[in-house]
Motif scaffolding. Structure first.
Motif, PDB file in Angstrom:
ATOM      1  N   ASP A 284       0.805  -1.233   0.000  1.00  0.00           N
ATOM      2  CA  ASP A 284       0.000   0.000   0.000  1.00  0.00           C
ATOM      3  C   ASP A 284       0.833   1.277   0.000  1.00  0.00           C
ATOM      4  O   ASP A 284       0.615   2.183   0.800  1.00  0.00           O
ATOM      5  CB  ASP A 284      -0.960  -0.004   1.196  1.00  0.00           C
ATOM      6  N   LYS A 285       1.787   1.349  -0.903  1.00  0.00           N
ATOM      7  CA  LYS A 285       2.635   2.542  -1.046  1.00  0.00           C
ATOM      8  C   LYS A 285       2.596   3.013  -2.500  1.00  0.00           C
ATOM      9  O   LYS A 285       2.357   2.234  -3.417  1.00  0.00           O
ATOM     10  CB  LYS A 285       4.099   2.227  -0.708  1.00  0.00           C
ATOM     11  N   ASP A 286       2.827   4.279  -2.691  1.00  0.00           N
ATOM     12  CA  ASP A 286       3.070   4.818  -4.017  1.00  0.00           C
ATOM     13  C   ASP A 286       4.574   4.786  -4.245  1.00  0.00           C
ATOM     14  O   ASP A 286       5.338   5.274  -3.404  1.00  0.00           O
ATOM     15  CB  ASP A 286       2.575   6.264  -4.127  1.00  0.00           C
ATOM     16  N   ILE A 287       4.981   4.212  -5.354  1.00  0.00           N
ATOM     17  CA  ILE A 287       6.390   4.184  -5.716  1.00  0.00           C
ATOM     18  C   ILE A 287       6.559   5.127  -6.902  1.00  0.00           C
ATOM     19  O   ILE A 287       5.923   4.955  -7.943  1.00  0.00           O
ATOM     20  CB  ILE A 287       6.859   2.764  -6.078  1.00  0.00           C
ATOM     21  N   VAL A 288       7.396   6.133  -6.711  1.00  0.00           N
ATOM     22  CA  VAL A 288       7.641   7.133  -7.744  1.00  0.00           C
ATOM     23  C   VAL A 288       9.102   7.016  -8.148  1.00  0.00           C
ATOM     24  O   VAL A 288       9.991   7.134  -7.304  1.00  0.00           O
ATOM     25  CB  VAL A 288       7.335   8.557  -7.224  1.00  0.00           C
ATOM     26  N   ILE A 289       9.322   6.769  -9.428  1.00  0.00           N
ATOM     27  CA  ILE A 289      10.687   6.656  -9.929  1.00  0.00           C
ATOM     28  C   ILE A 289      10.993   7.894 -10.759  1.00  0.00           C
ATOM     29  O   ILE A 289      10.388   8.115 -11.807  1.00  0.00           O
ATOM     30  CB  ILE A 289      10.883   5.370 -10.749  1.00  0.00           C
ATOM     31  N   ASP A 290      11.906   8.702 -10.254  1.00  0.00           N
ATOM     32  CA  ASP A 290      12.312   9.938 -10.909  1.00  0.00           C
ATOM     33  C   ASP A 290      13.461   9.625 -11.871  1.00  0.00           C
ATOM     34  O   ASP A 290      14.550   9.251 -11.448  1.00  0.00           O
ATOM     35  CB  ASP A 290      12.736  10.967  -9.870  1.00  0.00           C
ATOM     36  N   CYS A 291      13.202   9.788 -13.159  1.00  0.00           N
ATOM     37  CA  CYS A 291      14.178   9.452 -14.195  1.00  0.00           C
ATOM     38  C   CYS A 291      14.816  10.689 -14.821  1.00  0.00           C
ATOM     39  O   CYS A 291      15.378  10.619 -15.914  1.00  0.00           O
ATOM     40  CB  CYS A 291      13.492   8.613 -15.278  1.00  0.00           C
ATOM     41  N   GLU A 292      14.715  11.818 -14.137  1.00  0.00           N
ATOM     42  CA  GLU A 292      15.236  13.071 -14.687  1.00  0.00           C
ATOM     43  C   GLU A 292      16.708  12.959 -15.066  1.00  0.00           C
ATOM     44  O   GLU A 292      17.143  13.508 -16.088  1.00  0.00           O
ATOM     45  CB  GLU A 292      15.033  14.213 -13.692  1.00  0.00           C
ATOM     46  N   ASP A 293      17.490  12.258 -14.273  1.00  0.00           N
ATOM     47  CA  ASP A 293      18.922  12.128 -14.529  1.00  0.00           C
ATOM     48  C   ASP A 293      19.301  10.758 -15.088  1.00  0.00           C
ATOM     49  O   ASP A 293      20.465  10.373 -15.059  1.00  0.00           O
ATOM     50  CB  ASP A 293      19.703  12.416 -13.244  1.00  0.00           C
ATOM     51  N   LEU A 294      18.300  10.027 -15.586  1.00  0.00           N
ATOM     52  CA  LEU A 294      18.561   8.745 -16.245  1.00  0.00           C
ATOM     53  C   LEU A 294      18.837   9.028 -17.715  1.00  0.00           C
ATOM     54  O   LEU A 294      18.004   9.592 -18.416  1.00  0.00           O
ATOM     55  CB  LEU A 294      17.355   7.815 -16.090  1.00  0.00           C
ATOM     56  N   ASN A 295      20.020   8.661 -18.181  1.00  0.00           N
ATOM     57  CA  ASN A 295      20.437   8.977 -19.545  1.00  0.00           C
ATOM     58  C   ASN A 295      20.096   7.890 -20.553  1.00  0.00           C
ATOM     59  O   ASN A 295      19.880   8.179 -21.728  1.00  0.00           O
ATOM     60  CB  ASN A 295      21.950   9.214 -19.590  1.00  0.00           C
ATOM     61  N   TYR A 296      20.071   6.634 -20.101  1.00  0.00           N
ATOM     62  CA  TYR A 296      19.940   5.504 -21.020  1.00  0.00           C
ATOM     63  C   TYR A 296      19.310   4.343 -20.272  1.00  0.00           C
ATOM     64  O   TYR A 296      19.543   4.152 -19.078  1.00  0.00           O
ATOM     65  CB  TYR A 296      21.336   5.111 -21.535  1.00  0.00           C
ATOM     66  N   ILE A 297      18.521   3.535 -20.993  1.00  0.00           N
ATOM     67  CA  ILE A 297      17.972   2.311 -20.409  1.00  0.00           C
ATOM     68  C   ILE A 297      18.085   1.189 -21.431  1.00  0.00           C
ATOM     69  O   ILE A 297      17.742   1.361 -22.603  1.00  0.00           O
ATOM     70  CB  ILE A 297      16.515   2.503 -19.922  1.00  0.00           C
ATOM     71  N   SER A 298      18.605   0.055 -21.000  1.00  0.00           N
ATOM     72  CA  SER A 298      18.748  -1.120 -21.870  1.00  0.00           C
ATOM     73  C   SER A 298      17.577  -2.063 -21.634  1.00  0.00           C
ATOM     74  O   SER A 298      16.720  -1.817 -20.780  1.00  0.00           O
ATOM     75  CB  SER A 298      20.059  -1.843 -21.554  1.00  0.00           C
ATOM     76  N   SER A 299      17.565  -3.162 -22.362  1.00  0.00           N
ATOM     77  CA  SER A 299      16.505  -4.156 -22.156  1.00  0.00           C
ATOM     78  C   SER A 299      16.554  -4.725 -20.740  1.00  0.00           C
ATOM     79  O   SER A 299      15.517  -5.040 -20.164  1.00  0.00           O
ATOM     80  CB  SER A 299      16.618  -5.280 -23.196  1.00  0.00           C
ATOM     81  N   SER A 300      17.736  -4.810 -20.157  1.00  0.00           N
ATOM     82  CA  SER A 300      17.855  -5.282 -18.773  1.00  0.00           C
ATOM     83  C   SER A 300      17.198  -4.298 -17.808  1.00  0.00           C
ATOM     84  O   SER A 300      16.553  -4.702 -16.838  1.00  0.00           O
ATOM     85  CB  SER A 300      19.325  -5.463 -18.385  1.00  0.00           C
ATOM     86  N   GLY A 301      17.352  -3.018 -18.066  1.00  0.00           N
ATOM     87  CA  GLY A 301      16.706  -1.998 -17.247  1.00  0.00           C
ATOM     88  C   GLY A 301      15.199  -2.035 -17.397  1.00  0.00           C
ATOM     89  O   GLY A 301      14.461  -1.900 -16.419  1.00  0.00           O
ATOM     90  N   LEU A 302      14.721  -2.220 -18.634  1.00  0.00           N
ATOM     91  CA  LEU A 302      13.280  -2.345 -18.866  1.00  0.00           C
ATOM     92  C   LEU A 302      12.712  -3.549 -18.120  1.00  0.00           C
ATOM     93  O   LEU A 302      11.660  -3.470 -17.498  1.00  0.00           O
ATOM     94  CB  LEU A 302      12.990  -2.477 -20.362  1.00  0.00           C
ATOM     95  N   ARG A 303      13.426  -4.662 -18.190  1.00  0.00           N
ATOM     96  CA  ARG A 303      12.991  -5.879 -17.507  1.00  0.00           C
ATOM     97  C   ARG A 303      12.922  -5.654 -15.993  1.00  0.00           C
ATOM     98  O   ARG A 303      11.983  -6.099 -15.327  1.00  0.00           O
ATOM     99  CB  ARG A 303      13.930  -7.036 -17.845  1.00  0.00           C
ATOM    100  N   LEU A 304      13.873  -4.922 -15.450  1.00  0.00           N
ATOM    101  CA  LEU A 304      13.893  -4.606 -14.024  1.00  0.00           C
ATOM    102  C   LEU A 304      12.665  -3.789 -13.631  1.00  0.00           C
ATOM    103  O   LEU A 304      11.991  -4.093 -12.647  1.00  0.00           O
ATOM    104  CB  LEU A 304      15.176  -3.851 -13.688  1.00  0.00           C
ATOM    105  N   LEU A 305      12.340  -2.756 -14.410  1.00  0.00           N
ATOM    106  CA  LEU A 305      11.171  -1.929 -14.109  1.00  0.00           C
ATOM    107  C   LEU A 305       9.872  -2.712 -14.274  1.00  0.00           C
ATOM    108  O   LEU A 305       8.937  -2.547 -13.483  1.00  0.00           O
ATOM    109  CB  LEU A 305      11.168  -0.678 -14.989  1.00  0.00           C
ATOM    110  N   LEU A 306       9.811  -3.583 -15.273  1.00  0.00           N
ATOM    111  CA  LEU A 306       8.623  -4.401 -15.472  1.00  0.00           C
ATOM    112  C   LEU A 306       8.424  -5.361 -14.300  1.00  0.00           C
ATOM    113  O   LEU A 306       7.300  -5.543 -13.816  1.00  0.00           O
ATOM    114  CB  LEU A 306       8.718  -5.177 -16.780  1.00  0.00           C
ATOM    115  N   SER A 307       9.489  -5.942 -13.815  1.00  0.00           N
ATOM    116  CA  SER A 307       9.419  -6.830 -12.661  1.00  0.00           C
ATOM    117  C   SER A 307       8.897  -6.092 -11.432  1.00  0.00           C
ATOM    118  O   SER A 307       8.058  -6.605 -10.680  1.00  0.00           O
ATOM    119  CB  SER A 307      10.800  -7.421 -12.390  1.00  0.00           C
TER     120      SER A 307
END
Length: 100
Positions: A40-63
């Motif tokens: 029961d929490k809101d999870i907010v991911i701030d990507c302002e300083d994220l420069n690049y995301i690979s398929s591994s990063g996408l898989r991590l966020l999807l999980s």
């Protein structure tokens, strides 16, 4: 890759900085592991300083997203740059995530 996590009573804010590539995904996954057990929490991911995301990063966020629903959590992604928005759109992830 730097991952910073701040917790308040009802929200967890995650700040991602750098490149979330294959090499950084394993370290980032370890940092985010406690979020999988939240309830029961809101999870907010701030990507302002994220420069690049690979398929591994996408898989991590999807999980992480998949763990949110049964636990009553909401996941929101903030401040995606144009290149990362393009990746989310091309992969269809833009329809899965709440992006603001």
């Amino acid at each position: 890759m730097k991952t910073t996590i701040e917790t308040t009573s009802d929200t967890v804010k995650v700040k991602l900085e750098g490149d979330l590539d294959t090499a950084a995904a394993q370290e980032t996954e370890k940092a985010l592991q406690p979020l999988y057990a939240l309830k029961d929490k809101d999870i907010v991911i701030d990507c302002e300083d994220l420069n690049y995301i690979s398929s591994s990063g996408l898989r991590l966020l999807l999980s992480l997203l998949k763990s949110c629903t049964p636990n009553g959590n909401r996941l929101t992604l903030l401040h995606l740059n144009d290149n990362i928005k393009k990746v989310f759109t091309m992969t269809g992830f833009s329809t899965l995530f709440n992006i603001q």
